[in-house]
Scaffold this active site. Structure first.
Site, PDB file in Angstrom:
ATOM      1  N   SER A  74       0.839  -1.201   0.000  1.00 40.60           N
ATOM      2  CA  SER A  74       0.000   0.000   0.000  1.00 40.60           C
ATOM      3  C   SER A  74       0.867   1.242   0.000  1.00 40.60           C
ATOM      4  O   SER A  74       1.990   1.230   0.527  1.00 40.60           O
ATOM      5  CB  SER A  74      -0.880   0.010   1.254  1.00 40.60           C
ATOM      6  OG  SER A  74      -1.485   1.276   1.422  1.00 40.60           O
ATOM      7  N   GLY A 148      -9.062   7.302   9.874  1.00 40.01           N
ATOM      8  CA  GLY A 148      -9.425   7.753  11.214  1.00 40.01           C
ATOM      9  C   GLY A 148     -10.184   9.067  11.267  1.00 40.01           C
ATOM     10  O   GLY A 148     -10.271   9.695  12.307  1.00 40.01           O
ATOM     11  N   ASP A 198     -20.842   0.163   7.894  1.00 38.59           N
ATOM     12  CA  ASP A 198     -19.858   0.732   6.978  1.00 38.59           C
ATOM     13  C   ASP A 198     -19.759  -0.078   5.690  1.00 38.59           C
ATOM     14  O   ASP A 198     -19.714   0.470   4.588  1.00 38.59           O
ATOM     15  CB  ASP A 198     -18.476   0.788   7.647  1.00 38.59           C
ATOM     16  CG  ASP A 198     -18.474   1.673   8.886  1.00 38.59           C
ATOM     17  OD1 ASP A 198     -19.502   2.314   9.159  1.00 38.59           O
ATOM     18  OD2 ASP A 198     -17.439   1.711   9.583  1.00 38.59           O
TER      19      ASP A 198
HETATM   20  P1  ADP Z   1     -11.580   4.550   9.834  1.00 37.21           P
HETATM   21  O1  ADP Z   1     -12.520   5.337  10.662  1.00 37.21           O
HETATM   22  O2  ADP Z   1     -10.844   5.392   8.843  1.00 37.21           O
HETATM   23  O3  ADP Z   1     -12.201   3.351   9.218  1.00 37.21           O
HETATM   24  P2  ADP Z   1     -10.180   2.523  11.269  1.00 37.21           P
HETATM   25  O4  ADP Z   1      -9.294   2.558  12.450  1.00 37.21           O
HETATM   26  O5  ADP Z   1     -11.407   1.706  11.333  1.00 37.21           O
HETATM   27  O6  ADP Z   1     -10.481   4.027  10.877  1.00 37.21           O
HETATM   28  O7  ADP Z   1      -9.359   1.967  10.023  1.00 37.21           O
HETATM   29  C1  ADP Z   1      -8.143   2.566   9.667  1.00 37.21           C
HETATM   30  C2  ADP Z   1      -7.133   1.491   9.344  1.00 37.21           C
HETATM   31  O8  ADP Z   1      -7.452   0.900   8.068  1.00 37.21           O
HETATM   32  C3  ADP Z   1      -5.721   2.023   9.173  1.00 37.21           C
HETATM   33  O9  ADP Z   1      -5.072   2.153  10.406  1.00 37.21           O
HETATM   34  C4  ADP Z   1      -5.122   0.945   8.289  1.00 37.21           C
HETATM   35  O10 ADP Z   1      -4.763  -0.182   9.065  1.00 37.21           O
HETATM   36  C5  ADP Z   1      -6.275   0.562   7.384  1.00 37.21           C
HETATM   37  N1  ADP Z   1      -6.217   1.348   6.133  1.00 37.21           N
HETATM   38  C6  ADP Z   1      -7.035   2.330   5.740  1.00 37.21           C
HETATM   39  N2  ADP Z   1      -6.658   2.823   4.534  1.00 37.21           N
HETATM   40  C7  ADP Z   1      -5.559   2.136   4.171  1.00 37.21           C
HETATM   41  C8  ADP Z   1      -4.669   2.160   3.049  1.00 37.21           C
HETATM   42  N3  ADP Z   1      -4.833   3.016   2.057  1.00 37.21           N
HETATM   43  N4  ADP Z   1      -3.636   1.287   3.034  1.00 37.21           N
HETATM   44  C9  ADP Z   1      -3.452   0.423   4.033  1.00 37.21           C
HETATM   45  N5  ADP Z   1      -4.238   0.361   5.124  1.00 37.21           N
HETATM   46  C10 ADP Z   1      -5.270   1.185   5.197  1.00 37.21           C
HETATM   47 MG    MG Z   2     -13.209   1.862  10.380  1.00 33.97          MG
END
Ligand code: ADP
Ligand code: MG
Length: 408
Positions: A74, A148, A198
């Site tokens: 990623s 986040g 979600d």
């Molecule tokens: P959100 O409210 O954005 O969903 P979460 O804590 O549920 O917050 O999820 C965020 C997590 O999702 C990040 O810490 C990461 O582990 C994963 N994530 C989100 N976008 C990416 C990305 N583009 N590449 C890799 N991991 C991602």
């Molecule tokens: Mg989330």
């Protein structure tokens, strides 16, 4: 002034993929983040939510391998992570790759979970899922969904991976089933005790529409928002205050709701309505009562919002958004000063309605604004944050967009 949010990647490109993987690209799939228009902390109370998929997406560029390795990379973090499809074990999945590896595991595990509420409600035939001979994949992730900020970057990632795997492995699964797969993965591979909202929004969303989800029956309906025709937009104000789902606040609120339901003799707060509140006020301590009142009135506001959208149109929902915020601030007590300031400033600057969105304790607020007022509202919020000495917010517009799809 509207700014671009910090993103984990940017527009999907074959270049990123080619910089880490040698296998030829087979295709590209994407899935959106979401904003919850209304219905907060109602999901785990078997209630109603009304999220919409947004025009910020996670994209996976995928190549089919000739072995059984699932490899992921990623723009979010350097390095390639891999797992064998013959050794999918949620206990060994850590960090962001768990969001992708977990989908493969959840697909494999789904037939054993066919009777759980999410899979049962989805109703598909899971017995056809067989990953024993499917090829490994190289998966490169780029996302426009900020992490986040309450926009569910996690569901965007899970759902883009889920639609890619489903197609490449020739699995015949409906979108509702994929939402249940995403939830199973997030619950057990990632370890986050989240509901199915979600993933439902990310998979079932449509342009200029919201997804009305009954979290008890898991029935969903696409509801026309009509924002486009009324020249309305949704501004998101990311306060950059960090939310922490798993910690204190969230756990406490869930516990209060369970306590309230038990004292009221119902299996969940979904079974109460406004007429039950006087009895709740007598039976419950003040804090528990206010928690219960939030959930009961919030469920009603979701129903009222859907009704208003269908009968009067989107300009009629502003007061419901405002009331939702007051209820979260005063009764559920999950707002923070930054969110209150964003909401109050947006309202004063001409928004039709505004509320914090997401689990609370930080994250984002949304404001429903006329397109002509967008810049003025954004400017007013940015200025108010500067005057209060808060970290500058990121303010941007979202439009209700189509759910997960193949892009190339
Ligand atoms: P959100 O409210 O954005 O969903 P979460 O804590 O549920 O917050 O999820 C965020 C997590 O999702 C990040 O810490 C990461 O582990 C994963 N994530 C989100 N976008 C990416 C990305 N583009 N590449 C890799 N991991 C991602
Ligand atoms: Mg989330």
């Amino acid at each position: 002034m509207t700014t671009t949010p910090d993103t984990a990647g940017g527009a999907a490109s074959a270049t990123g993929y080619a910089s880490v993987f040698d296998t030829p690209v087979t295709g590209r799939w994407s899935a959106p983040g979401r904003v919850n228009l209304i219905g907060e902390h109602t999901d785990y109370n078997d209630g109603f939510v009304l999220p919409f998929a947004i025009d910020r997406r996670a994209t996976v560029t995928v190549g089919v391998r000739d072995d059984r390795l699932l490899r992921v990379a990623s723009t979010f973090e350097e390095g390639v992570n891999e797992i064998s499809l013959d050794a999918l074990d949620p206990a060994s999945m850590t960090g962001w790759p768990a969001y992708v590896f977990g989908i493969a595991w959840a697909l494999q595990t789904a037939p054993e979970r066919a009777t759980t509420p999410s899979f049962a409600a989805a109703g598909g035939d899971l017995s056809t899922i067989d990953l024993s001979a499917v090829p490994g994949l190289d998966v490169f992730v780029e996302s426009e969904v900020p992490v986040g900020a309450g926009l569910s970057s996690s569901a965007a990632l899970e759902c883009s991976a889920a639609v890619a795997m489903t197609e490449l492995w020739s699995l015949d699964l409906g979108r509702e089933t994929l939402a249940a797969v995403g939830q199973l993965s997030e619950n057990e591979a990632v370890g986050a005790p989240t509901g199915i909202m979600d993933q439902s929004a990310s998979l079932l969303g449509r342009a200029d529409s919201a997804v009305f989800l009954d979290c008890r029956s898991l029935d969903s309906e696409v509801v026309d928002l009509g924002f486009g025709a009324s020249d309305l937009e949704v501004l998101v104000v990311d306060t950059h205050v960090e939310h922490a789902h798993a910690t204190g606040g969230y756990v406490d609120r869930r516990a209060s709701c369970e306590r309230g339901a038990e004292a009221m003799g119902v299996s969940s707060l979904r079974d109460l309505d406004a007429d039950d509140l006087p009895r709740a006020a007598e039976l419950l301590d003040d804090e528990t009562y206010r928690r219960v009142r939030h959930v009961v009135t919030e469920n009603q506001r979701v129903l009222d919002t859907v009704k208003a959208l269908r009968t009067e149109g989107p300009t009629a929902i502003g007061a419901l958004l405002d009331a939702s915020h007051v209820s979260m601030r005063d009764d559920f007590e999950i707002s923070v000063p930054e969110l209150d300031l964003a909401v109050e400033t947006a309202q004063r600057a001409g928004a039709l309605g505004a509320r914090m969105t997401g689990g609370g304790f930080g994250g984002s607020a949304i404001a429903l604004v006329r397109s002509a007022d967008r810049e003025a509202v954004a400017e007013a919020v940015t200025t108010a944050f500067a005057e209060a000495g808060y970290t500058a917010p990121t303010v941007f517009t979202v439009h209700a967009a189509e759910g997960a799809r193949r892009d190339g």
